[in-house]
Scaffold this motif. Structure first.
Motif, PDB file in Angstrom:
ATOM      1  N   ARG A 254       0.848  -1.193   0.000  1.00  0.00           N
ATOM      2  CA  ARG A 254       0.000   0.000   0.000  1.00  0.00           C
ATOM      3  C   ARG A 254       0.885   1.245   0.000  1.00  0.00           C
ATOM      4  N   ARG A 255       0.317   2.375  -0.363  1.00  0.00           N
ATOM      5  CA  ARG A 255       1.114   3.600  -0.267  1.00  0.00           C
ATOM      6  C   ARG A 255       1.491   3.806   1.203  1.00  0.00           C
ATOM      7  N   PRO A 256       2.544   4.601   1.473  1.00  0.00           N
ATOM      8  CA  PRO A 256       2.967   4.782   2.864  1.00  0.00           C
ATOM      9  C   PRO A 256       1.884   5.438   3.706  1.00  0.00           C
ATOM     10  N   LEU A 257       1.993   5.254   5.023  1.00  0.00           N
ATOM     11  CA  LEU A 257       1.037   5.891   5.918  1.00  0.00           C
ATOM     12  C   LEU A 257       0.958   7.384   5.609  1.00  0.00           C
ATOM     13  N   GLU A 258      -0.259   7.885   5.635  1.00  0.00           N
ATOM     14  CA  GLU A 258      -0.465   9.303   5.317  1.00  0.00           C
ATOM     15  C   GLU A 258       0.125  10.218   6.385  1.00  0.00           C
ATOM     16  N   ARG A 312       6.788  15.326   1.840  1.00  0.00           N
ATOM     17  CA  ARG A 312       7.022  16.185   0.677  1.00  0.00           C
ATOM     18  C   ARG A 312       8.188  15.682  -0.172  1.00  0.00           C
ATOM     19  N   ARG A 313       9.193  15.092   0.463  1.00  0.00           N
ATOM     20  CA  ARG A 313      10.348  14.596  -0.287  1.00  0.00           C
ATOM     21  C   ARG A 313      10.078  13.255  -0.958  1.00  0.00           C
ATOM     22  N   TYR A 314       9.482  12.326  -0.226  1.00  0.00           N
ATOM     23  CA  TYR A 314       9.439  10.939  -0.678  1.00  0.00           C
ATOM     24  C   TYR A 314       8.041  10.346  -0.804  1.00  0.00           C
ATOM     25  N   GLY A 315       7.060  10.898  -0.101  1.00  0.00           N
ATOM     26  CA  GLY A 315       5.739  10.276  -0.076  1.00  0.00           C
ATOM     27  C   GLY A 315       5.089  10.168  -1.441  1.00  0.00           C
ATOM     28  N   GLY A 316       5.216  11.205  -2.260  1.00  0.00           N
ATOM     29  CA  GLY A 316       4.565  11.207  -3.561  1.00  0.00           C
ATOM     30  C   GLY A 316       5.113  10.150  -4.498  1.00  0.00           C
ATOM     31  N   VAL A 317       6.417   9.928  -4.466  1.00  0.00           N
ATOM     32  CA  VAL A 317       7.025   8.914  -5.331  1.00  0.00           C
ATOM     33  C   VAL A 317       6.484   7.532  -4.970  1.00  0.00           C
ATOM     34  N   LEU A 318       6.385   7.246  -3.682  1.00  0.00           N
ATOM     35  CA  LEU A 318       5.909   5.936  -3.258  1.00  0.00           C
ATOM     36  C   LEU A 318       4.409   5.775  -3.512  1.00  0.00           C
ATOM     37  N   ALA A 319       3.633   6.830  -3.292  1.00  0.00           N
ATOM     38  CA  ALA A 319       2.196   6.756  -3.551  1.00  0.00           C
ATOM     39  C   ALA A 319       1.930   6.574  -5.045  1.00  0.00           C
ATOM     40  N   SER A 320       2.709   7.235  -5.886  1.00  0.00           N
ATOM     41  CA  SER A 320       2.571   7.075  -7.335  1.00  0.00           C
ATOM     42  C   SER A 320       2.935   5.661  -7.767  1.00  0.00           C
ATOM     43  N   ALA A 321       3.994   5.091  -7.169  1.00  0.00           N
ATOM     44  CA  ALA A 321       4.394   3.720  -7.495  1.00  0.00           C
ATOM     45  C   ALA A 321       3.298   2.733  -7.115  1.00  0.00           C
ATOM     46  N   ASP A 322       2.564   3.020  -6.033  1.00  0.00           N
ATOM     47  CA  ASP A 322       1.473   2.143  -5.636  1.00  0.00           C
ATOM     48  C   ASP A 322       0.347   2.196  -6.660  1.00  0.00           C
ATOM     49  N   LEU A 323       0.054   3.363  -7.202  1.00  0.00           N
ATOM     50  CA  LEU A 323      -0.971   3.457  -8.240  1.00  0.00           C
ATOM     51  C   LEU A 323      -0.575   2.645  -9.471  1.00  0.00           C
ATOM     52  N   LEU A 324       0.705   2.696  -9.833  1.00  0.00           N
ATOM     53  CA  LEU A 324       1.177   1.914 -10.973  1.00  0.00           C
ATOM     54  C   LEU A 324       1.044   0.424 -10.681  1.00  0.00           C
TER      55      LEU A 324
END
Length: 426
Positions: A254-258, A312-324
């Motif tokens: 899953r994407r990382p904890l919010e 802000r640094r890393y969360g978006g990259v991991l959340a985007s990878a989860d969508l993929l």
């Protein structure tokens, strides 16, 4: 500042080392023996991650392979569709965790094995070996997790059952012939995709008279687990001998904890689902987060401010990878082959994914990919929305709210864009 780190596998040991090096008082607690903490297998880690956190790149025996050709194959045989990129470093987690624990001790951290945490109440950490007073508690306990502040369990559909073994090669000529029949050379990686569902892989590499075999799948969708894929591969190839070492465990996708920092608490590694879900690797993300957390504490930031910085640094990259991951896990092996043949899954894009970076292919490669998708409308309808939403999610994380009062509004936006529910501490 007293930092108590619970769990001393790769993530917790890195946190203890970075925090102690920064001059903080660190106590690390591990429920089992220290020398058994963390994964006991070989994992892929991009070299840039070591550079970014200020760790020396691993040397043998910690590193088992440098960057070599990596053949991602959709099917069997030398003529099967494939994409070839350079691999990341193959790192023995036993040695990396030991190096990090040694670094933590060398910097003054107090590491204790065989100590189980019973509860955390504000600054009080209650263990079966007494109580500790902590300014900050870092939960690096993995999926078993302390689940501080009601952190959610990972849903079965978001768990990858992974396994990796290193085994002896009993017939090197037969092993080399098998690799060459697939259009590769000994020492290179052959990675079969789609053997047990769209997300599954079986990754094989001959190395120094041994063979490394890594597999993963999503059992919740009715597929066999990674350990079974490894066992079946071993049984089918008589040139594979006895097991040298290895391990298995579920990996959160899953994407990382919010929220990864709240009150006196920080969540780190698998306990926060810090995994690059497009291929299920979390070691680089653990190192990056541990350094980010330690630096923030050394600067005097509170847990919330560290959370904002990390998201802000890393969360978006991991959340985007989860969508993929969610968009591609239903693909068949033939569909993956079609993406390769039509150059939608290009070497440029695959290299970015391998390195756990946002995919920013050259314009020419992007143009080829879009043309390829237009020739396969059904795949385009499945993949293009995920790619667009992934970019929107990356931008949304850059605007992660500076104050907790902005969480509700930001969370509603994330839920709309991602289609997945959000979690915030109670």
């Amino acid at each position: 500042m007293h930092v108590v780190v619970v769990g001393l596998g790769t993530a917790g040991a890195a946190m203890a080392a970075f925090a102690a090096r920064a001059g903080l008082k660190v106590t690390g607690l591990e429920a089992g023996p220290l020398d058994e903490a963390g994964a006991s297998w070989v994992n892929g880690v991009p070299a840039w991650a070591f550079d970014e956190v200020g760790l020396e790149r691993p040397a043998p025996p910690e590193v088992r392979s440098g960057s070599v050709p990596f053949h991602l194959v959709a099917g069997q045989g030398a003529d099967a569709p494939r994409v070839t990129v350079q691999s990341v470093l193959e790192v023995d987690m036993r040695h990396l965790t030991q190096r990090l624990q040694d670094a933590a001790r060398g910097a003054g951290a107090d590491l204790r094995g065989g100590v189980r945490v019973r509860s955390v109440d504000g600054h009080r950490v209650v263990t079966d070996d007494g109580e500790l007073e902590a300014n900050v508690v870092v939960d690096a306990t993995g999926l078993s997790g302390l689940r501080l502040a009601g952190a959610p369990r990972v849903a079965p559909g978001d768990l990858c059952a992974a396994a990796q073994e290193v085994r002896k090669v009993t017939d090197r000529d037969a092993a080399a012939a098998w690799v060459r029949a697939l259009g590769a050379e000994p020492g290179e990686v052959v990675c079969f995709t789609g053997l047990a569902g769209g997300y599954s892989i079986l990754n094989v590499r001959l190395e120094h008279g041994t063979v490394g075999i890594l597999a993963g799948s999503l059992p919740s969708e009715g597929h066999v687990a990674g350990a079974r894929l490894v066992a079946d591969f071993v049984q089918a190839h008589p040139w594979i001998g006895d097991r040298v070492f290895g391990g298995k465990r579920p990996i959160p996708l899953r994407r990382p904890l919010e929220v990864v920092g709240w009150g006196r608490q920080l969540w780190l590694g698998d306990a926060a689902s810090m995994v690059f879900a497009a291929h299920g690797s979390g070691i680089a993300q653990q190192l990056l987060a541990a350094r980010c957390f330690a630096d923030g504490l050394a600067e005097g930031l509170d847990a919330w401010s560290i959370n904002v910085r990390w998201q802000r640094r890393y969360g978006g990259v991991l959340a985007s990878a989860d969508l993929l991951r969610r968009a591609t896990q239903q693909l068949t092996q033939d569909e993956v082959g079609a993406l390769m043949t039509r150059r939608v899954m290009s070497a440029e894009m695959s290299a970015d994914t391998m390195a756990q970076r946002p995919s920013r292919p050259p314009l020419r490669a992007l143009s080829r990919a879009l043309r390829g998708l237009t020739r396969h409308p059904r795949l385009a309808r499945r993949l293009l929305p995920a790619l667009i939403r992934g970019r929107a999610v990356e931008l949304l994380y850059r605007r992660y709210p500076a104050e907790p009062s902005g969480l509700a509004r930001w969370g509603r936006r994330l839920e709309r864009v991602s289609g997945q529910p959000v979690w915030f501490p109670a």
